[in-house]
Design a protein around this motif. Structure first.
Motif, PDB file in Angstrom:
ATOM      1  N   HIS A 288     -10.988  -2.941  -4.048  1.00 53.07           N
ATOM      2  CA  HIS A 288     -10.103  -2.012  -4.770  1.00 53.07           C
ATOM      3  C   HIS A 288      -8.901  -1.627  -3.914  1.00 53.07           C
ATOM      4  N   LEU A 289      -9.110  -1.397  -2.617  1.00 56.53           N
ATOM      5  CA  LEU A 289      -8.027  -0.982  -1.743  1.00 56.53           C
ATOM      6  C   LEU A 289      -6.967  -2.079  -1.608  1.00 56.53           C
ATOM      7  N   VAL A 290      -7.412  -3.308  -1.380  1.00 54.10           N
ATOM      8  CA  VAL A 290      -6.482  -4.418  -1.149  1.00 54.10           C
ATOM      9  C   VAL A 290      -5.724  -4.790  -2.418  1.00 54.10           C
ATOM     10  N   LEU A 291      -6.388  -4.678  -3.572  1.00 57.98           N
ATOM     11  CA  LEU A 291      -5.753  -5.079  -4.829  1.00 57.98           C
ATOM     12  C   LEU A 291      -4.879  -3.988  -5.440  1.00 57.98           C
ATOM     13  N   MET A 292      -5.060  -2.748  -5.018  1.00 61.51           N
ATOM     14  CA  MET A 292      -4.338  -1.632  -5.629  1.00 61.51           C
ATOM     15  C   MET A 292      -2.811  -1.816  -5.622  1.00 61.51           C
ATOM     16  N   PRO A 293      -2.173  -2.245  -4.523  1.00 60.45           N
ATOM     17  CA  PRO A 293      -0.712  -2.398  -4.566  1.00 60.45           C
ATOM     18  C   PRO A 293      -0.231  -3.445  -5.560  1.00 60.45           C
ATOM     19  N   TYR A 294      -1.074  -4.441  -5.863  1.00 59.78           N
ATOM     20  CA  TYR A 294      -0.664  -5.535  -6.734  1.00 59.78           C
ATOM     21  C   TYR A 294      -1.025  -5.292  -8.196  1.00 59.78           C
ATOM     22  N   LEU A 295      -1.990  -4.420  -8.451  1.00 59.65           N
ATOM     23  CA  LEU A 295      -2.437  -4.166  -9.815  1.00 59.65           C
ATOM     24  C   LEU A 295      -1.966  -2.826 -10.373  1.00 59.65           C
ATOM     25  N   ALA A 296      -1.303  -2.023  -9.551  1.00 56.79           N
ATOM     26  CA  ALA A 296      -0.963  -0.649  -9.954  1.00 56.79           C
ATOM     27  C   ALA A 296      -0.145  -0.596 -11.235  1.00 56.79           C
ATOM     28  N   ALA A 297       0.713  -1.574 -11.455  1.00 62.19           N
ATOM     29  CA  ALA A 297       1.575  -1.561 -12.639  1.00 62.19           C
ATOM     30  C   ALA A 297       0.916  -2.210 -13.857  1.00 62.19           C
ATOM     31  N   THR A 298      -0.312  -2.709 -13.705  1.00 61.38           N
ATOM     32  CA  THR A 298      -0.986  -3.412 -14.796  1.00 61.38           C
ATOM     33  C   THR A 298      -2.170  -2.605 -15.307  1.00 61.38           C
ATOM     34  N   SER A 299      -2.669  -2.980 -16.481  1.00 62.99           N
ATOM     35  CA  SER A 299      -3.844  -2.304 -17.038  1.00 62.99           C
ATOM     36  C   SER A 299      -5.115  -2.636 -16.260  1.00 62.99           C
ATOM     37  N   ALA A 300      -5.096  -3.720 -15.491  1.00 63.58           N
ATOM     38  CA  ALA A 300      -6.276  -4.112 -14.707  1.00 63.58           C
ATOM     39  C   ALA A 300      -6.614  -3.100 -13.619  1.00 63.58           C
ATOM     40  N   ILE A 301      -5.655  -2.253 -13.270  1.00 62.26           N
ATOM     41  CA  ILE A 301      -5.904  -1.277 -12.208  1.00 62.26           C
ATOM     42  C   ILE A 301      -7.040  -0.331 -12.578  1.00 62.26           C
ATOM     43  N   LEU A 351      -2.989   4.022  12.199  1.00 61.07           N
ATOM     44  CA  LEU A 351      -2.529   2.783  12.846  1.00 61.07           C
ATOM     45  C   LEU A 351      -2.208   1.724  11.791  1.00 61.07           C
ATOM     46  N   ALA A 352      -3.106   1.551  10.828  1.00 61.56           N
ATOM     47  CA  ALA A 352      -2.867   0.576   9.761  1.00 61.56           C
ATOM     48  C   ALA A 352      -1.639   0.971   8.940  1.00 61.56           C
ATOM     49  N   PHE A 353      -1.466   2.264   8.674  1.00 60.24           N
ATOM     50  CA  PHE A 353      -0.333   2.749   7.895  1.00 60.24           C
ATOM     51  C   PHE A 353       0.987   2.499   8.630  1.00 60.24           C
ATOM     52  N   THR A 354       1.014   2.808   9.916  1.00 59.42           N
ATOM     53  CA  THR A 354       2.243   2.636  10.698  1.00 59.42           C
ATOM     54  C   THR A 354       2.615   1.162  10.833  1.00 59.42           C
ATOM     55  N   ILE A 355       1.645   0.331  11.197  1.00 61.24           N
ATOM     56  CA  ILE A 355       1.914  -1.101  11.363  1.00 61.24           C
ATOM     57  C   ILE A 355       2.226  -1.744  10.026  1.00 61.24           C
ATOM     58  N   GLY A 356       1.417  -1.445   9.017  1.00 61.25           N
ATOM     59  CA  GLY A 356       1.603  -2.076   7.718  1.00 61.25           C
ATOM     60  C   GLY A 356       2.922  -1.738   7.067  1.00 61.25           C
ATOM     61  N   GLY A 358       5.557  -0.665   8.571  1.00 59.17           N
ATOM     62  CA  GLY A 358       6.645  -1.138   9.423  1.00 59.17           C
ATOM     63  C   GLY A 358       6.915  -2.620   9.285  1.00 59.17           C
ATOM     64  N   LEU A 359       5.867  -3.393   9.010  1.00 60.97           N
ATOM     65  CA  LEU A 359       6.005  -4.852   8.984  1.00 60.97           C
ATOM     66  C   LEU A 359       6.063  -5.445   7.581  1.00 60.97           C
ATOM     67  N   GLY A 360       5.361  -4.830   6.628  1.00 58.15           N
ATOM     68  CA  GLY A 360       5.290  -5.515   5.341  1.00 58.15           C
ATOM     69  C   GLY A 360       5.079  -4.651   4.131  1.00 58.15           C
ATOM     70  N   GLY A 361       5.062  -3.337   4.258  1.00 56.47           N
ATOM     71  CA  GLY A 361       4.905  -2.482   3.092  1.00 56.47           C
ATOM     72  C   GLY A 361       3.462  -2.114   2.819  1.00 56.47           C
ATOM     73  N   TYR A 362       3.238  -1.574   1.619  1.00 50.26           N
ATOM     74  CA  TYR A 362       1.927  -1.016   1.288  1.00 50.26           C
ATOM     75  C   TYR A 362       0.868  -2.099   1.086  1.00 50.26           C
ATOM     76  N   GLY A 363       1.260  -3.286   0.664  1.00 45.42           N
ATOM     77  CA  GLY A 363       0.294  -4.368   0.495  1.00 45.42           C
ATOM     78  C   GLY A 363      -0.333  -4.772   1.815  1.00 45.42           C
ATOM     79  N   LEU A 364       0.480  -4.958   2.837  1.00 42.56           N
ATOM     80  CA  LEU A 364      -0.039  -5.299   4.158  1.00 42.56           C
ATOM     81  C   LEU A 364      -0.850  -4.143   4.735  1.00 42.56           C
ATOM     82  N   THR A 365      -0.424  -2.922   4.473  1.00 43.79           N
ATOM     83  CA  THR A 365      -1.157  -1.743   4.942  1.00 43.79           C
ATOM     84  C   THR A 365      -2.577  -1.738   4.386  1.00 43.79           C
ATOM     85  N   ALA A 366      -2.709  -1.987   3.098  1.00 43.11           N
ATOM     86  CA  ALA A 366      -4.038  -2.016   2.476  1.00 43.11           C
ATOM     87  C   ALA A 366      -4.879  -3.155   3.030  1.00 43.11           C
ATOM     88  N   LEU A 367      -4.273  -4.298   3.278  1.00 42.69           N
ATOM     89  CA  LEU A 367      -5.006  -5.444   3.827  1.00 42.69           C
ATOM     90  C   LEU A 367      -5.521  -5.149   5.230  1.00 42.69           C
TER      91      LEU A 367
END
Length: 391
Positions: A288-301, A351-356, A358-367
């Motif tokens: 759920h955490l990893v998919l949330m940034p990609y599904l947030a705009a869809t009904s699948a969320i 740490l994950a929030f700062t790195i993610g 900084g480097l790639g946005g919320y999708g990388l942060t969740a990953l």
């Protein structure tokens, strides 16, 4: 028993306060107050340091002196002050003081409530897990109800800062309930002997590898839930067609699914070890955490709320009883391990929030957060599989 009803009511009120504040603190701190991502991450770390210091000291002190009612009343009052300050004077300095100091101190009430639950359930050893799960489920129930309320309130145009109204009312309810119903120190029907351990002796017990390594693993697991609470409002705010009310609905549905799973989980504890259940729950939760940034705009969320509720149940319930068995004679100190776990989790989430971000946005942060949590859960399972903990 009346004491378990009182404990469930306290946990329920804590759920009201948490549901009012936790899902929106990143949105308020970054969007409303104007903190940078790095500054907000620093407040998260400060809050964890304060929470763990207060909880460890409070836990050890309550075991030393068995003065649990007084401690609970003080911490609930401090939480009330924090919410009132944010309601009356929203400002970066107020945010740092309230969210970095006062509200984190008040979080020690959660652990002390379950320390009392452990003591009161001494007469029901075979029902202990079920009692604890039922009391904990009260938080998810009120969490859900409060978030459904905020879904409606935000849809009606309420500003996000009004969350501190219900935060303050819930905290006031905690103060009143503790004053009226918490058993007076020294008058309980169950045994609550002072531990007699000095602060240094109690801290030495927490530093034992049997405890500390497992604490690090469970902290890594907990970081995924902490990161979820930080990301959910930010992700939904950016997703097309989503609003603040959708945040409340999503988080509320996750909490709603947790309730039946919490009540069912104790039935399976005799068949599967805790560490294995935590690993299985973590694997589901990070989906759920990893998919949330990609599904947030869809009904699948919305299907992810079921996955998160099922996976998160083991992560929420089992660590506390795990620690209580590690430190069976010190319920207050065992409860403090939840704060230490949160410190580890907050640092890893920050740490994950700062790195993610900084480097790639919320999708990388969740990953990154998902990878950290799965590593911790796997490590805990390997530890218990090859070298079981001794109480």
């Amino acid at each position: 028993m009346p004491v378990f009803r009182m404990l469930a009511a306290i946990i329920g009120l804590i759920g009201c306060v948490n549901a009012s504040i936790m899902p929106y603190q990143s949105l308020i701190g970054i969007e409303n107050i104007g903190l940078s991502h790095a500054a907000f991450a620093a407040v998260m770390v400060l809050a964890s340091a304060v929470a763990v210091t207060a909880s460890v000291y409070v836990g050890i002190l309550s075991d030393q002196k068995a003065n649990r009612r007084r401690v609970a009343l003080i911490t609930a009052t401090i939480g009330l002050i924090g919410s009132v300050m944010m309601l009356g004077a929203p400002h970066p300095l107020t945010f740092i003081l309230a969210h970095g100091l006062l509200i984190p101190i008040a979080t020690s009430l959660f652990g002390q409530t379950f320390a009392l639950n452990r003591l009161a359930s001494q007469a029901f050893p075979t029902q202990r897990e079920g009692i604890q799960a039922t009391v904990r489920a009260a938080m998810s129930v009120t969490f859900l109800l409060m978030l459904l309320f905020w879904t409606y309130a935000f849809a009606q145009g309420f500003g996000v800062m009004t969350i501190y109204i219900t935060g303050a009312v819930g905290s006031l309810g905690l103060v009143a309930l503790i004053m009226a119903r918490w058993p007076k120190d020294g008058t309980t029907t169950w045994q609550d002997r002072p531990s007699g351990l000095r602060l240094s002796q109690a801290l030495a017990q927490l530093a034992r590898p049997t405890v500390s390594i497992r604490l690090l693993c469970l902290g890594a697991v907990a970081s995924s839930g902490i990161l979820y609470m930080v990301l959910v409002s930010l992700i939904f705010e950016q997703a097309p067609g989503r609003s603040t009310s959708d945040v409340a609905l999503y988080v509320g549905l996750v909490a709603g699914w947790e309730v039946p799973f919490m009540l069912l989980l104790p039935r399976y504890l005799g068949h599967l070890p805790r560490a294995r259940l935590i690993l299985l729950g973590t694997a589901l939760y990070i989906c759920h955490l990893v998919l949330m940034p990609y599904l947030a705009a869809t009904s699948a969320i919305w299907a992810m709320t079921f996955v998160a509720g099922l996976g998160g149940t083991a992560m929420l319930i089992l660590p506390l009883s795990y620690y209580q068995d590690l430190l069976a004679s010190q319920p207050g100190t065992a409860a403090a391990l939840m704060a230490l776990q949160k410190l580890v989790g907050d640092i890893l989430a920050a740490l994950a929030f700062t790195i993610g971000t900084g480097l790639g946005g919320y999708g990388l942060t969740a990953l990154l957060g998902g990878a950290i949590a799965l590593t911790g859960a796997t490590g805990l399972w390997l530890l218990d599989h090859y070298r079981p903990a001794r109480a």
